[in-house]
Design a protein around this motif. Structure first.
Motif, PDB file in Angstrom:
ATOM      1  N   THR A 187      10.020 -58.699   0.936  1.00 58.98           N
ATOM      2  CA  THR A 187      11.006 -57.656   1.158  1.00 58.98           C
ATOM      3  C   THR A 187      11.240 -56.899  -0.155  1.00 58.98           C
ATOM      4  OG1 THR A 187      13.175 -57.160   2.146  1.00 58.98           O
ATOM      5  CG2 THR A 187      13.052 -59.089   0.713  1.00 58.98           C
ATOM      6  N   ALA A 188      12.137 -55.939  -0.094  1.00 57.88           N
ATOM      7  CA  ALA A 188      12.464 -55.131  -1.272  1.00 57.88           C
ATOM      8  C   ALA A 188      13.971 -54.950  -1.284  1.00 57.88           C
ATOM      9  CB  ALA A 188      11.753 -53.781  -1.201  1.00 57.88           C
ATOM     10  N   ILE A 189      14.573 -55.113  -2.449  1.00 62.60           N
ATOM     11  CA  ILE A 189      16.023 -55.220  -2.518  1.00 62.60           C
ATOM     12  C   ILE A 189      16.537 -54.525  -3.772  1.00 62.60           C
ATOM     13  CG2 ILE A 189      15.820 -57.482  -3.649  1.00 62.60           C
ATOM     14  CD1 ILE A 189      18.349 -58.382  -2.255  1.00 62.60           C
ATOM     15  N   THR A 190      17.732 -53.961  -3.696  1.00 63.85           N
ATOM     16  CA  THR A 190      18.333 -53.342  -4.884  1.00 63.85           C
ATOM     17  C   THR A 190      19.530 -54.153  -5.367  1.00 63.85           C
ATOM     18  OG1 THR A 190      19.838 -51.962  -3.574  1.00 63.85           O
ATOM     19  CG2 THR A 190      17.713 -50.989  -4.188  1.00 63.85           C
ATOM     20  N   VAL A 191      19.809 -54.001  -6.654  1.00 63.49           N
ATOM     21  CA  VAL A 191      21.028 -54.562  -7.234  1.00 63.49           C
ATOM     22  C   VAL A 191      21.688 -53.469  -8.077  1.00 63.49           C
ATOM     23  CG1 VAL A 191      20.075 -56.900  -7.325  1.00 63.49           C
ATOM     24  CG2 VAL A 191      19.876 -55.425  -9.331  1.00 63.49           C
ATOM     25  N   SER A 192      22.992 -53.617  -8.287  1.00 62.23           N
ATOM     26  CA  SER A 192      23.716 -52.667  -9.137  1.00 62.23           C
ATOM     27  C   SER A 192      23.611 -53.101 -10.597  1.00 62.23           C
ATOM     28  CB  SER A 192      25.191 -52.623  -8.728  1.00 62.23           C
ATOM     29  OG  SER A 192      25.801 -53.868  -9.047  1.00 62.23           O
ATOM     30  N   ASP A 193      23.924 -52.179 -11.499  1.00 59.15           N
ATOM     31  CA  ASP A 193      23.942 -52.537 -12.927  1.00 59.15           C
ATOM     32  C   ASP A 193      24.932 -53.663 -13.196  1.00 59.15           C
ATOM     33  OD1 ASP A 193      21.978 -50.768 -13.578  1.00 59.15           O
ATOM     34  OD2 ASP A 193      23.238 -49.433 -14.781  1.00 59.15           O
ATOM     35  N   GLU A 194      26.073 -53.614 -12.516  1.00 60.42           N
ATOM     36  CA  GLU A 194      27.069 -54.670 -12.707  1.00 60.42           C
ATOM     37  C   GLU A 194      26.494 -56.021 -12.295  1.00 60.42           C
ATOM     38  OE1 GLU A 194      31.280 -55.344 -10.587  1.00 60.42           O
ATOM     39  OE2 GLU A 194      30.972 -53.293 -11.331  1.00 60.42           O
ATOM     40  N   GLU A 195      25.790 -56.031 -11.184  1.00 57.64           N
ATOM     41  CA  GLU A 195      25.197 -57.291 -10.717  1.00 57.64           C
ATOM     42  C   GLU A 195      24.115 -57.786 -11.671  1.00 57.64           C
ATOM     43  OE1 GLU A 195      25.779 -56.848  -5.850  1.00 57.64           O
ATOM     44  OE2 GLU A 195      24.126 -55.776  -6.854  1.00 57.64           O
TER      45      GLU A 195
END
Lengths: 415, 415
Positions: B323-331
C-alpha cells in the motif's frame, strides 16, 4: 560463545577484585582497573574458524568481552568498521601502504560507540538504573544512545559553551542534558555528586573497567581484518587514551589466545599543540602527565588536559617503540581536507590530526614509505560541518552565459 | 567472482542495448533502463556458502553488480548495515517482530551511498571524467564522496535555500558546489545543459541504470541477513523510489538465482502529506503519477514532486499486495523521537516518517501485531539536529542546592 571474564585487576597496584558488581577505579589506590579473562578457556571457542560465521558487531568476541548473559549485550551494529586502503591519500603523504580504519561509520558517528556499548551493557547487567557522564561530545551521544536502547536513564553534563548539535543529539535520545557553568572538570564534579547521592553509575573514561573492553575491539578487528597480523604502525588521536590502552591490551590477549605472535605495531599518539600533556610527558621521560593549562584546539576529542590512564598510554607507546607528536589546528584542518578530497572520507578534526601527523612522521623520517601504517579515523566529519567554510557561486538557470559562469567559478577541472 | 552483466533493457518498451558504454534513459522511449545479467552463470558462484567469506560491502554480490573490472569497484565500506531487532519500539507501535535496517550507518550517513557507489564506479569504468547531480542533500554528498575516492570531478547543483551543512559536506569532498536560483528542477536543467556542453555524466535518480543496482543491495542484504527469506512487509520512505524499485528487482534476481522462493514482502510506500504523488496515483489506480504542486515537508528526501520511475514503484506496490500511505510532519517528528528514545536510533526525518507510518498501519489494521515488519531507516539524524529543539537547564556546580536543581529539571526518572 560465552564470556570468560574472571575478575578485575588494578593496573597500578595489582590488587584483584570480583567482577560481579559495579566498580569504578581501584578502591586501594584509585588507579585504572582492567577486566581479566580465562584466556585458556576462551581459546577453545574463539578461533579463526568460529569467528568467520559471527556477526560483525562487538559481541563476535564474546569470550573476551565482559557481558555474561547475552540478553544484556546491547547492539546498534557498532564495530565491523571498514579498513580501507587509501592509495591516493598515501601518495599525497608519502606512503605506499596506507590504510584508514573508518570508525566514523559506527552508530552515533564515532568510535565512542564501542566503549559505551560495552560499559552501558555491563552496567545494566550489574543492576545500574541510570548512567551519567561529563562530556562535550561524542561520548555523551554514545552513552545516551545505548542507554535509550537499554531503557536506562541517562544524565549528560556538558560545558555551557557546547555547540548546539552536540546537545541536540543527546536530547534526541531522551537523555537528561544539563549545561554546567565551567569546564569539563566542573561537569565531572557534578557527576560525582549525583553518583553518590542519586546512585547514577559514572561512565567517565577509564573510571570504570569496561569502556576499555569496548575500545579494545578496534585492535581485535584490525588483527582479524589484516588476516591475523598487525601493521607496522598505528597512528591514533589521543585524548583520554582508552583506545590506545584498549588496543594494547587486545594485542596481548590475542597473543595469549594464539591468534597472533609477539610482533606489535609502533603505537603513535597524536595530540594538539594546544593540548599535549601526553606528548610533553613522553618527551620528558615521565610516566605520568601533568595537567595541561589553558587547553585549546578545534578538535574537542583531544582537548583533554589530564588523563587518568596516562601511565598506560605512555607504557604502550614506549614498549612498542612508538612516539608522540603534536599538530597545529591549521595542520589538522588541512588533514581533514586531504582525507575528504583524496579518499571521500570526511572525518572528524581528531582524525584530521592523525592525517596531519602521518605527513609529519614521513617528513621527519620516523616512518618509512613502505611501512604499513593504519590511521584511525575516530569520528565522522558530519558533526563538524562548521569547520568547512567558503562562499558558493550562485547561478541563474536562465542566464545566457550560464556555462561560462560555471567554467569561471572554480577554474580548470582537475580530472 | 566477476560480474555477469549482459545488457541493458528498457523497463517500458523492452528495447535492449549493449552495456559497454555510458547510457542514461532509453533512447527509444525515454524511460528507465535496467541492467540485466546472465543469472544462470551467476548462480554457479554466487551461493550461500561463497558469500559467507566475502567482505560486507556492495561488491560481495559482484556477480550481479555492474562493474566488470574489480579495480573500478570503489568502496568506502557501504552496505552491510545492521538489521536490528527493535522490541521496545515494536511494543510502542504494536508489533511483536519489528526490525530496523539502519542504513544511516553507511558512508556519508545515508542509503544514498549504495546507489552512488555503484553509479560512480561504473561511470568511471566506462570513461566518465566528471559526474554531476541536482540534489539538495544526501545524494549530492554521496556522489561527491565517491567521486573524490575515484579522482573524478564532481559538479553539485543545489537550490539556493539548501541548509549550510549539506553544502559544507559536498564542499569538504572537493565537489564544485553551485547554488541555483530556483527549485530542484531548475538544478536539473543546469545539469542537463552542462552534461551536453561539457561532457559531465548526469547521475540523477533512475536517469542512468546503475544507481538502482547499488540500491538493490538493500534487498539482497535483507534476504541474506534473515537467513535467505523475506519479511512480511517492508516500510520504505519514497522520494525518487530507487530503493523500492531496486529491492523489487533484487528479489526477482534472488529467486532466479535459487537463493529464495517466490514469496515477497508487502512493499509499503511512505510519503509526506505535503508531497504525495505516488500515494495519490496509488489511490486513484493510476500507473503514472502527476506532478505534486507546492511540495512541502521537513523531510527533504521525500520532497520529490515527480519520479521518473513512478510506474516501477507502483507496479511493485501493487504486485506485492502493499500500500501507500502519508504522514504529517508532526507525525514524522514524533516518529524520529520514538526511534531515538526507545532504541537509540537517531534517524533522519524520512525514517521518522516510516516509524510514524508503521504506527498508522497497525492502527488501521493493515499490518498485524505478529507480522514481521522491516522499517528502513534511510539516513542518520546527525544531519538534522536542527529538528531537535528545547531549552537546556543550566547548573552552577557550586550551587548548594545542586541536587535539587537536577531533580527538578526533568521530573521523575523513568527507569
Amino acid at each position: 560463545m560465552r564470556s570468560h571474564l574472571t575478575h578485575l585487576e588494578c593496573t597500578a597496584c595489582g590488587e584483584t577484585y570480583p567482577a560481579d558488581r559495579l566498580m569504578t577505579t581501584c578502591p586501594a589506590c584509585g588507579k585504572v582497573l582492567f577486566a581479566r579473562y580465562d584466556l585458556e578457556a576462551a581459546a577453545k571457542t574463539l578461533t579463526r574458524e568460529s569467528l568467520a560465521s559471527r556477526p560483525w558487531n562487538l559481541w563476535r568476541y564474546a569470550e573476551i568481552m565482559p557481558v555474561q548473559d547475552a540478553r544484556y549485550a546491547l547492539t546498534l551494529g557498532e564495530g565491523g568498521t571498514p579498513l580501507l586502503p587509501a592509495s591516493r591519500l598515501g601518495k599525497a603523504l608519502g606512503y605506499n601502504r596506507l590504510l584508514v580504519k573508518d570508525d566514523g561509520q559506527n552508530p552515533t558517528g564515532s568510535f565512542k560507540a564501542r566503549g559505551l556499548c560495552a560499559a552501558v551493557s555491563r552496567a545494566k547487567e550489574l543492576g545500574a538504573s541510570a548512567v551519567a557522564i561529563p562530556s562535550a561530545g561524542n561520548a555523551a551521544a554514545a552513552m545516551s544512545a545505548y542507554a535509550a536502547r537499554a531503557g536506562l536513564d541517562a544524565y549528560v553534563f556538558m560545558p555551557a559553551d557546547t555547540p548546539e548539535p552536540m546537545k541536540a543529539e543527546c536530547r534526541a535520545y531522551g537523555a537528561r542534558v544539563f549545561l554546567v557553568i565551567g569546564l569539563i572538570n566542573d561537569c565531572g564534579r557534578v557527576v560525582r555528586a549525583g553518583a553518590e547521592a542519586r546512585g547514577w553509575f559514572d561512565v567517565s573514561t577509564l573510571k570504570e573497567p569496561y569502556r576499555a573492553e569496548g575500545k579494545k575491539t578496534m585492535g581485535l578487528e584490525l588483527a582479524e581484518q589484516l588476516g591475523w597480523r598487525l601493521p607496522d604502525a598505528i597512528v591514533y588521536p589521543t585524548g583520554g587514551g582508552t583506545g590506545i590502552v584498549g588496543m594494547w591490551k587486545a594485542f596481548d590477549e590475542l597473543e595469549q589466545l594464539g591468534l597472533i605472535g609477539s610482533e606489535r605495531p609502533r603505537m603513535i599518539v597524536v595530540q594538539s599543540e594546544g593540548c599535549a600533556p601526553i606528548v610533553r610527558a613522553f618527551e620528558q621521560g615521565e610516566r605520568h602527565a601533568q595537567l595541561w593549562e589553558g587547553a585549546a584546539t578545534v578538535a574537542p576529542g583531544i582537548r583533554v588536559p589530564v588523563a587518568i590512564g596516562d601511565y598506560l598510554i605512555l607504557d604502550a607507546v614506549r614498549q612498542s617503540g612508538g612516539t608522540a607528536i603534536t599538530v597545529s589546528d591549521e595542520e589538522l584542518l588541512e588533514g581533514m581536507r586531504l582525507a575528504a578530497t583524496h579518499e571521500g572520507l570526511f572525518v572528524s578534526p581528531e582524525a584530521g590530526a592523525v592525517v596531519a601527523a602521518a605527513r609529519l612522521l614521513r617528513e621527519r623520517g620516523v616512518l618509512g614509505q613502505d611501512d604499513e601504517v593504519v590511521l584511525f579515523a575516530t569520528g565522522a566529519g558530519l558533526k563538524h560541518t562548521d569547520l568547512v567554510t567558503g562562499e558558493y557561486p550562485v547561478l541563474n538557470p536562465d542566464d545566457p552565459d550560464l556555462l561560462a559562469a560555471i567554467d569561471r567559478a572554480y577554474g580548470e577541472p582537475t580530472a
